[in-house]
Enzyme design. Structure first.
Site, PDB file in Angstrom:
ATOM      1  N   HIS A   1       4.407  -6.735  -2.967  1.00  0.00           N
ATOM      2  CA  HIS A   1       4.017  -6.570  -1.573  1.00  0.00           C
ATOM      3  C   HIS A   1       2.584  -7.059  -1.362  1.00  0.00           C
ATOM      4  O   HIS A   1       1.767  -7.033  -2.280  1.00  0.00           O
ATOM      5  CB  HIS A   1       4.098  -5.093  -1.174  1.00  0.00           C
ATOM      6  CG  HIS A   1       5.457  -4.489  -1.360  1.00  0.00           C
ATOM      7  ND1 HIS A   1       5.910  -4.071  -2.585  1.00  0.00           N
ATOM      8  CD2 HIS A   1       6.459  -4.264  -0.467  1.00  0.00           C
ATOM      9  CE1 HIS A   1       7.146  -3.597  -2.450  1.00  0.00           C
ATOM     10  NE2 HIS A   1       7.505  -3.707  -1.176  1.00  0.00           N
TER      11      HIS A   1
ATOM     12  N   MET B   1       7.209  -3.013   5.081  1.00  0.00           N
ATOM     13  CA  MET B   1       6.053  -3.715   4.519  1.00  0.00           C
ATOM     14  C   MET B   1       6.440  -4.932   3.691  1.00  0.00           C
ATOM     15  O   MET B   1       5.700  -5.356   2.809  1.00  0.00           O
ATOM     16  CB  MET B   1       5.234  -2.738   3.660  1.00  0.00           C
ATOM     17  CG  MET B   1       4.790  -1.485   4.416  1.00  0.00           C
ATOM     18  SD  MET B   1       4.012  -0.285   3.344  1.00  0.00           S
ATOM     19  CE  MET B   1       3.993   1.169   4.423  1.00  0.00           C
ATOM     20  N   SER B   2       7.612  -5.495   3.977  1.00  0.00           N
ATOM     21  CA  SER B   2       8.058  -6.675   3.207  1.00  0.00           C
ATOM     22  C   SER B   2       8.902  -7.567   4.108  1.00  0.00           C
ATOM     23  O   SER B   2       8.790  -7.510   5.324  1.00  0.00           O
ATOM     24  CB  SER B   2       8.894  -6.208   2.008  1.00  0.00           C
ATOM     25  OG  SER B   2      10.092  -5.598   2.452  1.00  0.00           O
TER      26      SER B   2
ATOM     27  N   TYR C   1       0.289  -5.586   0.211  1.00  0.00           N
ATOM     28  CA  TYR C   1      -0.694  -4.502   0.078  1.00  0.00           C
ATOM     29  C   TYR C   1      -1.119  -4.265  -1.360  1.00  0.00           C
ATOM     30  O   TYR C   1      -2.101  -3.574  -1.609  1.00  0.00           O
ATOM     31  CB  TYR C   1      -0.174  -3.197   0.705  1.00  0.00           C
ATOM     32  CG  TYR C   1       1.081  -2.623   0.072  1.00  0.00           C
ATOM     33  CD1 TYR C   1       1.051  -2.021  -1.184  1.00  0.00           C
ATOM     34  CD2 TYR C   1       2.296  -2.692   0.733  1.00  0.00           C
ATOM     35  CE1 TYR C   1       2.196  -1.511  -1.766  1.00  0.00           C
ATOM     36  CE2 TYR C   1       3.449  -2.188   0.166  1.00  0.00           C
ATOM     37  CZ  TYR C   1       3.398  -1.602  -1.082  1.00  0.00           C
ATOM     38  OH  TYR C   1       4.535  -1.117  -1.661  1.00  0.00           O
ATOM     39  N   GLU C   2      -0.374  -4.838  -2.308  1.00  0.00           N
ATOM     40  CA  GLU C   2      -0.764  -4.669  -3.706  1.00  0.00           C
ATOM     41  C   GLU C   2      -1.956  -5.554  -4.064  1.00  0.00           C
ATOM     42  O   GLU C   2      -2.508  -5.434  -5.158  1.00  0.00           O
ATOM     43  CB  GLU C   2       0.427  -4.982  -4.623  1.00  0.00           C
ATOM     44  CG  GLU C   2       1.547  -3.963  -4.470  1.00  0.00           C
ATOM     45  CD  GLU C   2       2.772  -4.294  -5.307  1.00  0.00           C
ATOM     46  OE1 GLU C   2       2.693  -4.166  -6.533  1.00  0.00           O
ATOM     47  OE2 GLU C   2       3.806  -4.690  -4.728  1.00  0.00           O
TER      48      GLU C   2
ATOM     49  N   SER D   1      13.314  -1.039  -2.349  1.00  0.00           N
ATOM     50  CA  SER D   1      13.061   0.219  -3.061  1.00  0.00           C
ATOM     51  C   SER D   1      14.274   1.132  -3.003  1.00  0.00           C
ATOM     52  O   SER D   1      14.890   1.317  -1.962  1.00  0.00           O
ATOM     53  CB  SER D   1      11.831   0.957  -2.526  1.00  0.00           C
ATOM     54  OG  SER D   1      11.501   0.567  -1.234  1.00  0.00           O
TER      55      SER D   1
ATOM     56  N   HIS E   1      10.031   0.366  -8.513  1.00  0.00           N
ATOM     57  CA  HIS E   1      10.391  -1.047  -8.603  1.00  0.00           C
ATOM     58  C   HIS E   1      10.403  -1.453 -10.070  1.00  0.00           C
ATOM     59  O   HIS E   1       9.413  -1.324 -10.764  1.00  0.00           O
ATOM     60  CB  HIS E   1       9.389  -1.920  -7.842  1.00  0.00           C
ATOM     61  CG  HIS E   1       9.531  -1.838  -6.360  1.00  0.00           C
ATOM     62  ND1 HIS E   1      10.049  -2.852  -5.609  1.00  0.00           N
ATOM     63  CD2 HIS E   1       9.231  -0.858  -5.502  1.00  0.00           C
ATOM     64  CE1 HIS E   1      10.069  -2.497  -4.342  1.00  0.00           C
ATOM     65  NE2 HIS E   1       9.568  -1.280  -4.245  1.00  0.00           N
TER      66      HIS E   1
ATOM     67  N   ALA F   1      13.714  -0.982   2.431  1.00  0.00           N
ATOM     68  CA  ALA F   1      13.676   0.337   3.059  1.00  0.00           C
ATOM     69  C   ALA F   1      12.779   0.188   4.280  1.00  0.00           C
ATOM     70  O   ALA F   1      11.769  -0.513   4.227  1.00  0.00           O
ATOM     71  CB  ALA F   1      13.081   1.347   2.094  1.00  0.00           C
TER      72      ALA F   1
ATOM     73  N   ASN G   1      13.754   6.720   6.859  1.00  0.00           N
ATOM     74  CA  ASN G   1      13.028   7.783   7.574  1.00  0.00           C
ATOM     75  C   ASN G   1      12.839   7.326   9.005  1.00  0.00           C
ATOM     76  O   ASN G   1      12.898   6.126   9.281  1.00  0.00           O
ATOM     77  CB  ASN G   1      11.653   8.001   6.928  1.00  0.00           C
ATOM     78  CG  ASN G   1      10.824   6.713   6.928  1.00  0.00           C
ATOM     79  OD1 ASN G   1      11.050   5.817   6.116  1.00  0.00           O
ATOM     80  ND2 ASN G   1       9.894   6.610   7.848  1.00  0.00           N
TER      81      ASN G   1
ATOM     82  N   HIS H   1       6.336   8.599   0.636  1.00  0.00           N
ATOM     83  CA  HIS H   1       7.057   7.626  -0.185  1.00  0.00           C
ATOM     84  C   HIS H   1       8.232   8.316  -0.884  1.00  0.00           C
ATOM     85  O   HIS H   1       9.283   7.717  -1.116  1.00  0.00           O
ATOM     86  CB  HIS H   1       6.106   7.001  -1.210  1.00  0.00           C
ATOM     87  CG  HIS H   1       6.716   5.905  -2.035  1.00  0.00           C
ATOM     88  ND1 HIS H   1       7.282   4.772  -1.468  1.00  0.00           N
ATOM     89  CD2 HIS H   1       6.870   5.756  -3.372  1.00  0.00           C
ATOM     90  CE1 HIS H   1       7.759   3.988  -2.436  1.00  0.00           C
ATOM     91  NE2 HIS H   1       7.518   4.568  -3.597  1.00  0.00           N
TER      92      HIS H   1
HETATM   93  N1  HPA Z   1       6.862   2.427   7.785  1.00  0.00           N
HETATM   94  C1  HPA Z   1       6.608   1.321   7.046  1.00  0.00           C
HETATM   95  N2  HPA Z   1       7.304   0.988   5.973  1.00  0.00           N
HETATM   96  C2  HPA Z   1       8.321   1.793   5.619  1.00  0.00           C
HETATM   97  C3  HPA Z   1       8.635   2.957   6.323  1.00  0.00           C
HETATM   98  C4  HPA Z   1       7.860   3.293   7.478  1.00  0.00           C
HETATM   99  O1  HPA Z   1       8.090   4.306   8.168  1.00  0.00           O
HETATM  100  N3  HPA Z   1       9.702   3.532   5.703  1.00  0.00           N
HETATM  101  C5  HPA Z   1      10.009   2.735   4.645  1.00  0.00           C
HETATM  102  N4  HPA Z   1       9.174   1.684   4.592  1.00  0.00           N
END
Ligand code: HPA
Length: 273
Positions: free
Chosen positions: A81, A209-210, A83-84, A28, A59, A111, A233, A245
């Protein structure tokens, strides 16, 4: 069995005979990289029947086949992903396609949230190992023998020679590079501070998450794997601020120029690894 990726491969082959040597999955905020390369063919995921399409904002969703320097590459602008709602088999289908198109190496980018307290938002982290124990294996189900063995070894997922090339590249560009263990969760919710403390105890430096499932599928079929995370972050409870996000995307965008420089330099080096 597994006619799905075979069917997708056939459809791509009808559009291009391109043979990538390296596949790069752009996470992302990092998709822009694909816009600047010398293109041979572009295949939107939506044009491939049966292909899992991403629903996430930010995306784009297409394969860009072309050259970085002299290196034939397949860039994935966007990924799906778990989760989708897709099965893990679907989530890793594009990886298998790229392997079957001829890619021998794969560079996974993403990310991620920083768990290691010495990290800061905007840092790049080269992935040295991973924890995939919190997500289902993408290899569950009948084993596609034509791809790899039933019980593949995962003792060296991230290729040591490729890691060395990535270090060299960051050093040459003067871009600071962290290193660490990536932990994959299913998402889509961000973690709780207690979960982040647990993950730190378990040895994770970053969470996302990937990627880990993709690395497993890639290793299963014998691809050599490397990974770089953009720490967008600090993970929940580390910085004290709430997660969004939007923040993830913003940091991704701010670091996009450096990430592009890094990729441009890394890819020809990886080709020699
Ligand atoms: N947690 C999970 N997935 C992420 C995060 C996070 O803090 N930042 C970017 N993708």
């Amino acid at each position: 069995m597994n006619e799905k990726w075979e069917g997708c491969l056939r459809q791509i082959r009808e559009k291009t005979a391109f043979r990538p040597r390296i596949c790069v999955v752009l996470g992302s905020g990092l998709g822009d990289f694909a816009d600047g390369i010398r293109k041979e063919a572009v295949v939107p995921y939506g044009e491939i029947q049966g292909f899992p399409i991403s629903t996430v904002q930010g995306h784009k969703g297409r394969f860009v086949f072309g050259y970085v320097g002299e290196v034939p590459v397949a860039l994935m602008q966007g990924r799906v992903h778990y989760y989708e709602g897709y099965s893990m088999t679907d989530v890793v289908l594009p990886i298998r396609l790229m392997g079957r198109m001829g890619a021998e190496k794969i560079l996974l980018t993403n990310a991620a949230g920083g768990i290691n307290t010495s990290f800061a938002p905007g840092d790049f982290m080269m992935i040295t190992d991973q924890i995939a124990s919190f997500v289902p294996s993408p290899l569950i189900g009948p084993n596609p023998e034509e791809l790899g063995e039933r019980f593949p070894d995962m003792s060296s997922i991230y290729d040591l020679a490729m890691q060395e090339k990535i270090r060299e590249s960051a050093g040459a560009l003067g871009i600071s590079l962290r290193e660490g263990v990536y932990l994959q969760t299913t998402g889509p919710q961000y973690e709780s501070p207690a979960e982040i403390r647990m993950m730190r105890t378990l040895g994770a430096d970053a969470v996302g998450m990937s990627t880990a499932c993709e690395a497993i599928a890639a290793r299963h079929m014998g691809l050599r794997v490397a990974g770089v995370s953009c720490i967008t972050n600090m993970a929940a409870g580390v910085g004290g601020a709430a997660l969004s996000h939007q923040e993830v995307e913003e940091t991704g965008r701010k670091r996009a120029a450096d990430f592009r420089r890094l990729l441009e330099d890394i890819i020809p080096r990886l080709d020699r690894a």
